[in-house]
Design an enzyme around this catalytic site. Structure first.
Site, short mmCIF file in Angstrom:
data_model
loop_
_atom_site.label_atom_id
_atom_site.label_comp_id
_atom_site.label_asym_id
_atom_site.label_seq_id
_atom_site.Cartn_x
_atom_site.Cartn_y
_atom_site.Cartn_z
N LYS A 196 19.98 -42.69 35.13
CA LYS A 196 19.59 -41.50 35.74
C LYS A 196 20.99 -40.64 35.88
CE LYS A 196 18.26 -40.07 40.43
NZ LYS A 196 17.46 -40.24 41.76
N LYS A 254 16.22 -39.90 33.08
CA LYS A 254 15.67 -38.95 34.01
C LYS A 254 16.83 -38.09 34.17
CE LYS A 254 15.01 -38.26 39.04
NZ LYS A 254 14.89 -39.03 40.33
N SER A 280 11.98 -32.16 39.50
CA SER A 280 11.57 -31.09 40.01
C SER A 280 12.27 -29.73 39.69
CB SER A 280 11.82 -31.08 41.51
OG SER A 280 13.17 -31.44 41.66
C1 PBG Z 1 16.33 -40.21 45.28
C2 PBG Z 1 15.64 -39.51 44.29
C3 PBG Z 1 15.82 -38.38 43.74
C4 PBG Z 1 14.83 -37.91 42.89
C5 PBG Z 1 13.92 -39.04 42.63
N1 PBG Z 1 14.43 -39.93 43.70
C6 PBG Z 1 16.74 -37.25 44.04
C7 PBG Z 1 18.20 -37.36 43.84
O1 PBG Z 1 18.65 -38.53 43.28
O2 PBG Z 1 19.02 -36.78 44.49
C8 PBG Z 1 14.47 -36.45 42.01
C9 PBG Z 1 13.44 -36.24 41.56
C10 PBG Z 1 13.04 -34.90 41.19
O3 PBG Z 1 13.92 -34.00 41.17
O4 PBG Z 1 11.99 -34.52 40.81
N2 PBG Z 1 17.07 -41.24 44.88
#
Ligand code: PBG
Length: 329
Positions: A196, A254, A280
């Protein structure tokens, strides 16, 4: 060699193209993210995610029935937590009667066969908007992973099929797997957000859950000490191979589109299913361009989803899941 080989023969008509198509999208490919809020009768559109909603439990149950009827059989749950319940340690995340725990039960009651995955991270519960405990300007690792393990256990007890740790702390998969085994939850799976990246594409999600890091002295402004540097490739392999060793059933990359090189490499390096989260910001970009008439929404959507699958994703978490299924059915 030309003219013995004329590659255009295999593209000449729709019939031959469909016969030789290598990547086919179906409802089975999708994991549908759902945003849950407290209240009744609530279905509020997220400003930066047109046609995507935060829903109260009564609406969520309607939604999962609709998803099931469309052939969408897996959901990934996120909760928006009221500010007054947030603290530094995510205490509310362990509440057996918390919103997430109730959401799991509601989905299972409404649709027992729906596969329920849950987000495991502190950020929606953190008053600082971080995925771990903040202390002296740092994010604590081992103190956080024990809470994540407790959180996973709590979700498993509420009926979750899979927990999906999205926090990127070191060693959390091992800690979660160990606690689940110790407590007899042998069949609760782990989908690890293994690679991630610290990405600017998460903006609309943080709006949706009000979970962005807060701007305070001694609170890191970004997540770069735990999420990965987008300049790095080998690190993604290292993270993913370690998660597999620690007991992850499914690994994830991701965001999606900017990281398809990583998806392919991981696909070739592991023998567990690889998931991709089309995040998103990726959703928001296409919605905005389509709204202006600059891109053909459906065509670009299908091209992007197909590219993600072609890269090696066996599971795609996407806000477009319903749109895609309507389009292809
Ligand atoms: C939080 C989390 C995030 C997303 C999924 N789980 C945001 C982040 O890490 O700040 C992002 C998903 C998206 O942007 O659609 N742990």
């Amino acid at each position: 060699m030309y003219p013995l080989r004329r590659n255009r023969r295999l593209r000449a008509t729709e019939s031959i193209r469909s016969l030789v198509k290598e990547t086919i999208i179906s409802p089975n490919d999708f994991l549908v993210p759902l945003f849950v809020v407290e209240g009744k009768g609530i279905k509020e559109e997220i400003a930066s995610m047109p046609n995507y909603y935060r829903m109260s439990l009564d609406q969520i149950t309607k939604e999962v029935k609709e998803l099931w009827n469309m052939g969408l059989k897996s959901v990934l749950l996120f909760v928006k937590v009221p500010d007054k319940l947030k603290d530094n340690k995510g205490t509310e995340a362990l509440n057996p009667n918390g919103l997430m725990q109730r959401a799991i039960k509601s989905v299972k009651d409404a649709c027992p066969q729906m596969l329920v995955m849950t987000d495991v991270a502190l950020d929606p519960f953190s008053k600082y908007g971080h995925d771990g405990i903040v202390f002296n300007g740092k994010i604590l690792n081992d103190e956080t992973t024990s809470i994540l393990a407790e959180m996973s256990l709590s979700h498993a007890k509420a009926g979750a099929d899979f927990v999906a740790p999205s926090d990127m702390m070191d060693g959390r998969i091992f800690e979660i797997r160990t606690l689940l085994e110790d407590e007899g939850f042998f069949n609760t799976g782990i989908m690890s957000y293994s690679a991630k990246y610290a990405s600017a594409f998460y903006g609309p999600f943080r709006d949706a859950l009000d979970s962005a890091p807060v701007d305070l002295k001694d609170v890191p402004k970004d997540k770069k000490t735990y999420q990965m540097d987008y300049a790095n490739r080998e690190e993604a392999l290292r993270e993913t191979l370690m998660d597999v060793e620690e007991g992850a059933d499914i690994v994830m990359v991701k965001p999606g589109l900017c990281y398809l090189d990583i998806v392919r490499e991981i696909k070739d390096a592991v023998t567990v299913p690889v998931a991709v989260y089309q995040v998103s910001g990726e959703y928001a970009m296409l919605k905005a361009a389509a709204e202006r008439g600059w891109l053909d929404h459906d065509a670009v959507m299908l091209e992007q989803i197909t590219a993600i699958k072609r890269a090696g994703a066996s599971i795609i978490a996407s806000y477009f899941a319903k749109d895609v299924v309507k389009l292809i059915s």
